[in-house]
Design a protein around this motif. Sequence first.
Motif, mmCIF file in Angstrom:
data_model
loop_
_atom_site.group_PDB
_atom_site.id
_atom_site.type_symbol
_atom_site.label_atom_id
_atom_site.label_comp_id
_atom_site.label_asym_id
_atom_site.label_seq_id
_atom_site.Cartn_x
_atom_site.Cartn_y
_atom_site.Cartn_z
ATOM 1 N N LYS A 1 3.753 -64.511 -79.320
ATOM 2 C CA LYS A 1 2.394 -64.452 -78.654
ATOM 3 C C LYS A 1 2.530 -64.504 -77.234
ATOM 4 N N GLN A 2 3.494 -65.284 -76.654
ATOM 5 C CA GLN A 2 3.636 -65.305 -75.051
ATOM 6 C C GLN A 2 3.887 -63.869 -74.438
ATOM 7 N N LYS A 3 4.950 -63.172 -75.255
ATOM 8 C CA LYS A 3 5.293 -62.253 -75.062
ATOM 9 C C LYS A 3 4.240 -61.063 -74.940
ATOM 10 N N LEU A 4 3.373 -60.978 -75.966
ATOM 11 C CA LEU A 4 2.265 -59.969 -75.992
ATOM 12 C C LEU A 4 1.245 -60.546 -74.882
ATOM 13 N N ARG A 5 1.132 -61.750 -74.594
ATOM 14 C CA ARG A 5 0.151 -62.134 -73.570
ATOM 15 C C ARG A 5 0.622 -61.538 -72.144
ATOM 16 N N ARG A 6 2.014 -61.607 -71.929
ATOM 17 C CA ARG A 6 2.640 -61.227 -70.698
ATOM 18 C C ARG A 6 2.303 -59.587 -70.619
ATOM 19 N N ALA A 7 2.557 -58.997 -71.544
ATOM 20 C CA ALA A 7 2.219 -57.697 -71.852
ATOM 21 C C ALA A 7 1.110 -56.955 -71.392
ATOM 22 N N LYS A 8 0.090 -57.906 -71.992
ATOM 23 C CA LYS A 8 -1.292 -57.621 -71.562
ATOM 24 C C LYS A 8 -1.831 -57.709 -70.229
ATOM 25 N N GLU A 9 -1.157 -58.921 -69.713
ATOM 26 C CA GLU A 9 -1.610 -59.063 -68.381
ATOM 27 C C GLU A 9 -0.832 -58.153 -67.403
ATOM 28 N N GLU A 10 0.124 -57.607 -67.845
ATOM 29 C CA GLU A 10 0.849 -56.407 -66.871
ATOM 30 C C GLU A 10 -0.056 -55.367 -66.878
ATOM 31 N N ALA A 11 -0.274 -54.965 -68.193
ATOM 32 C CA ALA A 11 -1.278 -53.842 -68.337
ATOM 33 C C ALA A 11 -2.416 -54.046 -67.592
ATOM 34 N N ALA A 12 -3.003 -55.259 -67.504
ATOM 35 C CA ALA A 12 -4.414 -55.421 -66.814
ATOM 36 C C ALA A 12 -4.209 -55.346 -65.408
ATOM 37 N N ASP A 13 -3.200 -55.923 -64.803
ATOM 38 C CA ASP A 13 -2.773 -55.861 -63.277
ATOM 39 C C ASP A 13 -2.618 -54.298 -63.004
ATOM 40 N N GLN A 14 -2.086 -53.430 -63.864
ATOM 41 C CA GLN A 14 -2.060 -51.925 -63.584
ATOM 42 C C GLN A 14 -3.231 -51.218 -63.495
ATOM 43 N N ASN A 15 -4.236 -51.801 -64.425
ATOM 44 C CA ASN A 15 -5.483 -51.262 -64.392
ATOM 45 C C ASN A 15 -6.323 -51.802 -63.211
ATOM 46 N N ARG A 16 -6.202 -52.974 -62.910
ATOM 47 C CA ARG A 16 -6.852 -53.361 -61.541
ATOM 48 C C ARG A 16 -6.526 -52.623 -60.401
ATOM 49 N N ILE A 17 -5.304 -51.971 -60.287
ATOM 50 C CA ILE A 17 -4.945 -51.562 -59.207
ATOM 51 C C ILE A 17 -5.394 -50.130 -59.233
#
Length: 67
Positions: free
Chosen positions: A13-29
């Motif tokens: 679950k922690q790994k999945l949360r990190r992956a989602k957060e990285e994708a969200a950062d890319q989308n914010r950019i």
Amino acid sequence: MSGDVVNLRQARKQKLRRAKEEAADQNRISFGRTKAEKTLTRSLNDMASKKLDQGRREPAPDRTEDE
């Protein structure tokens, strides 16, 4: 030989949360720009395209009709 005990469910679950957060950062950019920034980018692209077209030469006319 005593290692740390890891709960695989929590680690997954922690790994999945990190992956989602990285994708969200890319989308914010990528998509998190203001309307003014988008307009500026669009106008700069249009100006560059027009400048490129101004330097383009027209193809030479065919001479098959005169000959």
